[in-house]
Every structure is written in C-alpha cells, then in structure tokens.
Design an enzyme around this catalytic site. Structure first.
Site, PDB file in Angstrom:
ATOM      1  N   GLU A  56      69.396  10.531 131.867  1.00 48.03           N
ATOM      2  CA  GLU A  56      69.167   9.378 131.002  1.00 48.03           C
ATOM      3  C   GLU A  56      69.302   8.020 131.691  1.00 48.03           C
ATOM      4  O   GLU A  56      68.667   7.058 131.264  1.00 48.03           O
ATOM      5  CB  GLU A  56      70.146   9.437 129.811  1.00 48.03           C
ATOM      6  CG  GLU A  56      70.001  10.666 128.931  1.00 48.03           C
ATOM      7  CD  GLU A  56      68.683  10.679 128.176  1.00 48.03           C
ATOM      8  OE1 GLU A  56      68.171   9.593 127.845  1.00 48.03           O
ATOM      9  OE2 GLU A  56      68.145  11.780 127.937  1.00 48.03           O
TER      10      GLU A  56
ATOM     11  N   SER B 169      73.079  11.976  67.359  1.00 45.34           N
ATOM     12  CA  SER B 169      73.964  11.303  66.403  1.00 45.34           C
ATOM     13  C   SER B 169      75.163  10.613  67.034  1.00 45.34           C
ATOM     14  O   SER B 169      75.900   9.912  66.327  1.00 45.34           O
ATOM     15  CB  SER B 169      74.447  12.314  65.352  1.00 45.34           C
ATOM     16  OG  SER B 169      73.374  12.712  64.529  1.00 45.34           O
TER      17      SER B 169
END
Length: 703
Positions: free
Chosen positions: A113, A390
C-alpha cells in the site's frame, strides 16, 4: 447546389475576414494595455491561496486529535439510571495495538500500500503525480491510486467514498494533520483496526480469527499476505467467498514484498505454493442487547443531526430513558408464542408495545415486532401508520365534550338507525345492541359507537380535530376529516403506538402531554455534551380537572367495560381498548387491528396486534381486543406494574363516583337489576318446565 453554396461561403469569408482581423488586433491591444494575462495569473493564485486556506482550515477543525480515541471506543448506550445497557453496531472490531500484530503483517501492508510510508509526511509526491495523470486521462475523475496509508486512514475516518478532486485534496490536508498528531506506528495501528476485511468483519484482530482461527499476533507470512491482499477489495479477495482470487492476490502481495526487499524470492516462491487452511472461531460480541430500542436510539440520533456512520463509529455515550428491568420483562412476555395466533401458512401475527414514563414521555421499553430482527428494520412501535380504532375516542370526543361542560353521567342517545352530519352518516354498535339512551360513563366503558358519533357531531368535528392536535396527533389528511375517522379511528393516515402512548400521557399526567423520546443526552469521546434532551417536550392538552374526569371514565373500562377481563389482577389502571373492522366478509367476525392502552400515574403502556398485510388468509379471527391483544396486554402489565412505584390515582371509576353522588338512584338501579334477574330466572324455569313436560308427553303419546 454545392457549387453555389461554396461560392456564397467564399464571398462571405472575404467580406468578414477584415472585420475579424480588426477584432483580433483590438483584442490584443486591450489584452496588452490592461495586462489581462497578469490579472488572470493573479486571480488563479488568489483562488489557489483561498482554496489552500479553506482546506487547511477544514483539516484543522476536524477532530484529528480524537481520531484514535474514536476508533478505540465503542458507542455505548446507558439506561435512565446511567448504567451501561449495551453498545451499538459499529465499523470496528476488537482493537489491538501494533505490538499485538505480526511483523509480517506490517511488512506486507507497507510493501503493498505505501512503500515510502516511513519516509513521507502523510503524502507521496510521486503517488500524487500518478493520480494527477489519471485525473487528466479519465476526464476529471479520480480512479484511485496515489493515496498513502495515512491518506487512506483519513478517507476512512472523515470522508465519503466519492472519487473527486476535492475529496482527494481534503484527504491530503487531513493526512498532514494526522502525521503531526500521531507517530507512524500509531497510524498503522489505527489503519489496521479501522479497515474492513469482508464478511461483516472490521479490524485485523477479528479478521485473523474469522479466516484463520488465531490472533493477529500469530499470523504467518501466507496468512498476513492474504489479509493485506483483501484490503484492495474485501468482497472480491476474501478466501471464504473466492479462494482462487484470494490466493492470486496473496501471491501478488508476496511479489511486492520481494520487490520491497522484505522477503527473498525463494521465500516468496515457497509460500506461493502453499494452500490456505481456513478456520473460523470469530465470535461477534453482542452488545446490541435491546435491538428495537437501540434501533430507535440510532434513528433519533439521526434526527439530532448525526449520520448513521457517525453515531455508530464515533465512540459516543448515549444516555436514554431505557429501564432495563421493564425491557427484560416485556421481552419475556413476547417470547411466549401462545399469545399469538399465526396464520395457517406460517405468517406471523405481528404486535408492538411501547411503555412511556407518564410524567416525562421517556420511552422505558419497546417491542417493535415479532420474528427475526434486522438491523434498523421496520419498527412497528415507532414507524407504523395504523388505524387507531376506539382508542381515539377519549382524545377526540370525550375530552373536548367534558371541556364543553358535559359530565360523567350526561345522558347520550343510543338508538339504531340514527344519522349524522351532512352526508347522513350512520353507525352501529359492535354488539348490534342498543339501550335507547346511556350515561356518558357507560358509553365510554362499553365503547359504544352510536353515542360517541352523536356526541362528536354535537360538539363539532373541528373540536375533535383540535383536541387531537393538542394530544400530538395532527390530522393533516383531508380524507380523515370526517366523523368515521375522528370518532371511530378509521383513518387513512394512521398513527403509531408511540403516538398513542404519547397522547395518553396527557391524561395520565394531569393534562400535560409529553412527546415520547428515547435519548436524554449524547456525550462525545472527549466528554463534551453534544445533545442535551433532558427537558421533556411538553404541552397542555387539557385542564387537570378534565384529565381527572377522563381518568375516572377510563378506569371504568377495566372495572366494568370492554377491558374488564384483561384488568391486571390486583392493580387499578385506566385506559381504552380498540379494534378496526375488516374490509371483507368473514365467518369469524374478525378484526384488522387491535389495541389496548393502559396507564397509571407512573407509566403508559400501548400494545397493538395485527398482520402487516391483512387479507382473507391473514387477519385476526377474534372479534374484539379483549380476546386478541387483551391477554398479551394483561400479561405485560402484571409483569411490569410490580416494578413501578405504584402511585395511586386520586380518583375512582366514574360509575363509583356517580353512585356516591346519587345513592338513591343507585339503590333504585340495584332493585331494578334484582327484579330483572328474578324475571330472567322465572322465565328460564318456565322454559325448562315446558321442555320437560313436552318431552314426557311425547314419550307417552309419541311424536
């Protein structure tokens, strides 16, 4: 035709050429006179300077100094007693120091890398040159390459993954700041612990266990090269998903190590001949103890301005209103499948419950559904839009009616065939039985539809909508502004259990409604409070007097109403049941949604039950909430209430209050009831005698 066109173009060119030459000479004179070239160069330098300063400031304001602390720490969730409740999923694994990593791993990553890692100061001018050439060749798109290990760490920690020049420049300036703050070994350590290695594994330590069954310190050369090779593309080069590609990439890494003179060619060739032996002894630490609660915490943190990635990977301390005892009790009830009648094809009957602190609105416990949990999946307790049935009546009808001077024993009509409103809306009671007229408290306790619709029609639809708004339920859909939706909860745009629970805090807490919330505060990795939400968001929904009357009405629901059989044994609660009808015929008179809400001065519990998608094969066969969701609600309450402070109501059921105020009428009612019972027994006796006599006569004389 072509010849004529050429002739015309030639004539036009001869005519315009002198003018173009004059324009060119004029432009050159102006360019020289006003030094435009120098001005453009100066502007370019100014823009470059401005960009450099901006990027420098950007890099400075990022929390580079807290980078390591953020990687080392997990985001932890604390309950309302400030005790640790668990940790959130995050893009990190088990953190290990560089001393706990194989030297072969370090050599491999540098060779692959960033060969000049120990020489540069965060960026590599050669790599930047290579990236610049690619930028030109790719037409302004960065295709990768040129990034040092430090730059990759900066990108993974602070930036998005978009391939642009601006992101590349930010990456460069951040890498310079990182190099100033940390040593090379610390940068490598953070890089390995922050990297993703496929199959849901973050960090080199967990990757070593996932693929090779050992710690990062025990990795040999072949294994180290394999893990480093995966950094190029974890999904493509991991040996679980593609062994051939993983070995090919490993061999490339070994060749690069030869080029970097960290191993010999003979060593590389020998290792390249080896096969990989996979051993998986990785065990994911399960700090996500209360999945639906933690999901909701993440969602609420995002509303406070965080991204999911930030809240998961930032090492925050999130303080919540969670009560672990309540949550565990609720979890235990939901583990019992006997409360749920699943569909014949195996589809789960779903349910959600949420428990709030009556005084603050803090969410104490939550269940978002049944079955396998998926990370930040559908939470029915907080995200659903369900028809409330309800359970809406106390909020939309009876509270505003009491505010308009109706009382507990006000007489309401209960007749079949009544029509209401301009569209002559008619409604029937769920039992298809009618009493002619009923006191208000009985209409509430028995959840009678006709008196409720009549009352809303009397006080006005807008009064009901306004009342709902004060309880935190906004009716914005024009199609819901009708008697059916506001009185009976048949809404197109529905509500969540959290909405209903929040609304009922307005009745449980003396008229003060609290908005439900999960997070009380968030503290970052430096100890700074970045979110302070400890003061509840409250508003007055109704007066203390009306709230107390409503509570007395709703106590009656559980003492002698629709919730009587689901009253928790030994406890007094107030609340409401509700259900919604199916849109198709069925032999069981079943229901679509079922609700039960219950509260005390300490807590509010809302429970919903139903299928995610209702049809002929997927619906509840029980006709009321008392038979479906009711037992589940009762079981929860009987587990939860003993753990609460058990603060008593300052009122009694409405029926009891009315009886105490009118003892003579209560006495008459008792006499009437006794006479009715006596008549019923006499009629039953006569019927039995007739049947026996008839049977005897038939036996004697034949049929």
């Amino acid at each position: 035709m072509e010849e004529k066109l050429k002739i015309y173009l030639t004539k036009f060119w001869k005519w315009i050429s002198p003018y173009l030459i004059q324009l060119k000479n004029h432009f050159i004179r102006i360019w020289r006179k006003f030094h435009i070239g120098k001005i453009l160069i100066l502007l370019g330098l100014i823009i470059s300077l401005f960009a450099t300063i901006s990027l420098y400031i950007y890099a400075k304001v990022e929390d580079v100094e807290d980078l390591k602390a953020g990687i080392e720490q997990v985001t932890t969730v604390y309950d309302r007693n400030e005790e640790e409740a668990g940790t959130l999923y995050s893009q990190r694994g088990s953190y290990v120091s560089i001393k706990e990593m194989s030297p072969e791993l370090i050599n491999a990553v540098i060779a692959t890398e960033d060969t000049r890692f120990y020489k540069h100061k965060g960026f590599d001018i050669i790599g930047i040159g290579r990236a610049a050439v690619q930028y030109v060749l790719k037409g302004g798109q960065i295709s990768g390459g040129g990034s040092t290990i430090t730059q990759q760490l900066a990108k993974n920690s602070f930036l998005t993954l978009d391939q642009t020049l601006i992101r590349k420049l930010k990456e460069l300036f951040l890498s310079i700041e990182i190099e100033k703050e940390y040593t090379k070994d610390e940068i490598l350590e953070m890089y390995f612990n922050k990297s993703y290695f496929g199959n849901g594994v973050w960090g080199v330590e967990d990757a070593a266990h996932k693929y090779f069954g050992k710690s990062a310190a025990e990795l040999n050369l072949a294994e180290s090269a394999t893990l480093v090779g995966m950094l190029k593309g974890p999904s493509n080069y991991n040996p679980i998903d593609d062994m051939e590609k993983a070995i090919g990439r490993r061999n490339i890494v070994l060749d690069l190590m030869v080029n970097n003179e960290t191993i010999t060619r003979d060593t590389a060739v020998a290792v390249q001949q080896e096969n990989l032996t996979l051993v998986d002894n990785y065990q994911e630490s399960n700090g996500y103890k209360y999945p639906y609660y933690f999901d909701a915490v993440i969602s609420e943190a995002i509303k406070h301005g965080f991204t999911e990635e930030e809240i998961l990977g930032g090492g925050y301390k999130i303080y919540t209103s969670l009560d672990q005892t309540y949550q565990q009790e609720m979890d235990q009830v939901y583990e019992k499948d006997g409360y749920f009648e699943d569909a014949s094809d195996g589809t789960l009957l779903q349910s959600a419950s949420i428990m709030l602190d009556s005084k603050t609105g803090g969410v104490l416990a939550v269940i978002g559904g049944r079955g396998e949990h998926s990370f930040r999946g559908y939470n029915r307790a907080t995200q659903s839009t369900l028809q409330p049935g309800s359970v809406l009546k106390p909020l939309s009808i009876y509270t505003p009616a009491l505010e308009k001077n109706y009382d507990l024993d006000s007489i309401l009509p209960d007749e079949e065939g009544l029509k209401f409103g301009e569209d002559n809306y008619s409604v029937s009671n769920a039992t298809n039985q009618y009493l002619g007229e009923v006191p208000l408290y009985k209409a509430v306790a028995d959840s009678l539809n006709v008196p409720a619709v009549w009352l809303l029609n009397e006080i006005g639809l807008n009064a009901g909508i306004k009342s709902l708004s004060k309880f935190g339920i906004k009716v914005t859909n024009e199609e819901d502004k009708n008697l059916s939706a506001i009185a009976l909860g048949g809404m197109d745009k529905g509500v969540s259990p959290l909405d209903i629970a929040s609304a009922y805090t307005g009745l449980a807490n003396g008229g003060i409604r609290s908005k439900g919330y999960f997070i009380t505060k968030i503290v970052d990795s430096t100890g700074a409070v970045v979110v302070d939400n400890e003061k509840p968001k409250q508003n007055r929904a109704t007066s203390p007097e009306v709230a107390e009357k409503m509570t007395s009405l709703l106590i009656g629901v559980f003492t002698n109403g629709t919730g009587e059989r689901n009253k928790p044994a030994g406890y007094t609660i107030a609340g409401k049941t509700g259900s919604t009808q199916l849109t198709f015929e069925n032999e069981y008179n079943g229901t679509k949604d079922q609700w039960t809400v219950g509260y005390t001065p300490d807590i509010v519990l809302t429970t919903w039950m139903g299928f995610d998608h209702t049809d002929e094969e997927h619906h509840m066969t029980t006709s009321s909430a008392a038979l479906g969701v009711g037992p589940l609600f009762k079981a929860q309450m009987e587990q939860l209430l003993p753990q609460t402070p058990l603060t008593a109501f300052e009122t009694k059921s409405a029926e009891t209050l009315v009886a105490e105020e009118n003892p003579q009428e209560d006495w008459k009612e008792d006499i009437k009831e006794s006479v009715d019972n006596l008549k019923e027994k006499i009629n039953d006796g006569v019927s039995t005698l007739k049947e026996k006599t008839s049977g005897w006569l038939n036996g004697v004389f034949g049929n």
